[in-house]
Scaffold this active site. Sequence first.
Site, PDB file in Angstrom:
ATOM      1  N   HIS A   1       0.807  -1.219   0.000  1.00 47.36           N
ATOM      2  CA  HIS A   1       0.000   0.000   0.000  1.00 47.36           C
ATOM      3  C   HIS A   1       0.842   1.272   0.000  1.00 47.36           C
ATOM      4  O   HIS A   1       0.294   2.365  -0.129  1.00 47.36           O
ATOM      5  CB  HIS A   1      -0.928   0.004   1.225  1.00 47.36           C
ATOM      6  CG  HIS A   1      -1.882   1.147   1.246  1.00 47.36           C
ATOM      7  ND1 HIS A   1      -2.820   1.337   0.255  1.00 47.36           N
ATOM      8  CD2 HIS A   1      -2.028   2.184   2.102  1.00 47.36           C
ATOM      9  CE1 HIS A   1      -3.515   2.433   0.520  1.00 47.36           C
ATOM     10  NE2 HIS A   1      -3.057   2.969   1.637  1.00 47.36           N
ATOM     11  N   CYS A   2       2.161   1.159   0.103  1.00 48.04           N
ATOM     12  CA  CYS A   2       2.978   2.360   0.259  1.00 48.04           C
ATOM     13  C   CYS A   2       3.769   2.736  -0.990  1.00 48.04           C
ATOM     14  O   CYS A   2       3.525   3.776  -1.596  1.00 48.04           O
ATOM     15  CB  CYS A   2       3.931   2.188   1.444  1.00 48.04           C
ATOM     16  SG  CYS A   2       3.101   2.140   3.046  1.00 48.04           S
ATOM     17  N   ILE A   3       4.734   1.911  -1.364  1.00 53.26           N
ATOM     18  CA  ILE A   3       5.701   2.314  -2.380  1.00 53.26           C
ATOM     19  C   ILE A   3       5.072   2.591  -3.755  1.00 53.26           C
ATOM     20  O   ILE A   3       5.464   3.547  -4.424  1.00 53.26           O
ATOM     21  CB  ILE A   3       6.834   1.281  -2.489  1.00 53.26           C
ATOM     22  CG1 ILE A   3       7.546   1.165  -1.137  1.00 53.26           C
ATOM     23  CG2 ILE A   3       7.860   1.689  -3.547  1.00 53.26           C
ATOM     24  CD1 ILE A   3       8.614   0.109  -1.098  1.00 53.26           C
TER      25      ILE A   3
ATOM     26  N   ILE B   1       2.214   3.795  -4.305  1.00 53.05           N
ATOM     27  CA  ILE B   1       1.184   4.825  -4.192  1.00 53.05           C
ATOM     28  C   ILE B   1       1.703   6.139  -3.631  1.00 53.05           C
ATOM     29  O   ILE B   1       1.462   7.219  -4.187  1.00 53.05           O
ATOM     30  CB  ILE B   1       0.026   4.301  -3.311  1.00 53.05           C
ATOM     31  CG1 ILE B   1      -0.687   3.150  -4.031  1.00 53.05           C
ATOM     32  CG2 ILE B   1      -0.955   5.413  -2.965  1.00 53.05           C
ATOM     33  CD1 ILE B   1      -1.729   2.453  -3.194  1.00 53.05           C
ATOM     34  N   ASP B   2       2.429   6.072  -2.523  1.00 47.33           N
ATOM     35  CA  ASP B   2       2.805   7.280  -1.793  1.00 47.33           C
ATOM     36  C   ASP B   2       3.541   8.326  -2.629  1.00 47.33           C
ATOM     37  O   ASP B   2       3.267   9.534  -2.478  1.00 47.33           O
ATOM     38  CB  ASP B   2       3.652   6.917  -0.576  1.00 47.33           C
ATOM     39  CG  ASP B   2       2.875   6.092   0.444  1.00 47.33           C
ATOM     40  OD1 ASP B   2       1.665   5.871   0.218  1.00 47.33           O
ATOM     41  OD2 ASP B   2       3.464   5.665   1.439  1.00 47.33           O
TER      42      ASP B   2
END
Length: 431
Positions: free
Chosen positions: A268-270, A272-273
């Site tokens: 969910h992080c790399i 998207i962020d």
Amino acid sequence: MSLLEKIRNRNAIIGIIGLGYVGIPLALSSSKAGFRVVGFDILPQRIEGLNARKSPIKYIRDADIAKMVDAGFEATGDFSRSKECDALIICVPTPLNKSREPDLSFVTSTTELIAPHFREEQLLSLESTTWPGTTEELLLPYIAKAGLTVGEDFYLVYSPEREDPGNTHFTPQTIPKIVGGKSPRCLEAGKALYGSFIDTIVPVSSTQTAEMVKLVENIYRSVNIGLVNELKIVAEAMGLDIFEVIDAAKTKPFGYTAYYPGPGVGGHCIPIDPFYLTWKAREFGLHTRFIELAGEINASMPQYVATKVVQALNTKGKSMNGAKILALGIAYKRNVDDVRESPSVTVLKLLYEWGAVVSYSDPYVSAFPKMRDHAFNLESIDLCPETIASYDAVILLTDHNDFDYKMIEANSDILIDTRGKYRNNANIIRA
């Protein structure tokens, strides 16, 4: 009694909103520290399972959930109960929409559910990843509408989650916690809250700074992974093993940190962020070319891998159309059951669209989950020599510890390795 007194005496009730990969570990840590915890979620099955002492996350034990329930934890879908809580911590997803723009609908809808129940001497903390300015731009108006004054009778902080699912070396208690407050008093309240169950608190000057910290952390990873993914392609063209190169390079005791390539980036992080910052930067007339280039490289890796499968089949005189392909692992990384933004799933989709008959095996994902962009009516298959040998090609996408790698190697006609697991077999195709 003031909020700070309740926190110091362990009389504060902590409300965790969003009982997923971030919320549940946070609930476990705060409960272990002696706080009563109320968990909020919109999924009835998630609520029922937790109250029945069952963990919805494979690497979190049922026994840990049971211990938390025995200590007073309760999961609920009744958001009016947020008024009972002295501290409210929002841990909901912040994905991208179909246009690759930030989607804060989960944060907004959550705040709308709890805002009518805001009261004096309450703390609100946002942990969901977002762009600098969100906490004040989005949450502050709800607090003002409730007739409360931030820094006087209500406290607002941003403290980015730093979970690494499946990492047994770090826990929420041992990972240093960034905390930024809307005011000095807000920061003091945030430090008191998180400092009561986390070993190291790292205070920063504002909520905007704290929001930026999280983006910088994940952009750093995205850029470095994009770099090694590109280097993998170059090394392959030169006949070099990029994993051997990286392992040798990391022996340098300074100036180098090892990152490894794969079939793309997931979680969910790399993936998207970084786009939260590129989107916000446009407001200032800036174009974040370096960040976007890394994103493009990482997003292109599933197609590179799928093309390698086509080439491997061609060397055996086989067509992709109708070929039986077995994918090993669909989770985004080893030893977790999380498939969000998994590049393994994208590879599987490409192979299917190109005519292959696809199957998968993943000890952590028993049935293919419903996803926004991908829909497969598949269940994980059990591996044995006969099963492996029945496929035209086997592709290692997620290197779970549970796989019997020697058995897989001995029985695969074509074996494609995207994770550098097989290093000394010239017949195995690197991708």
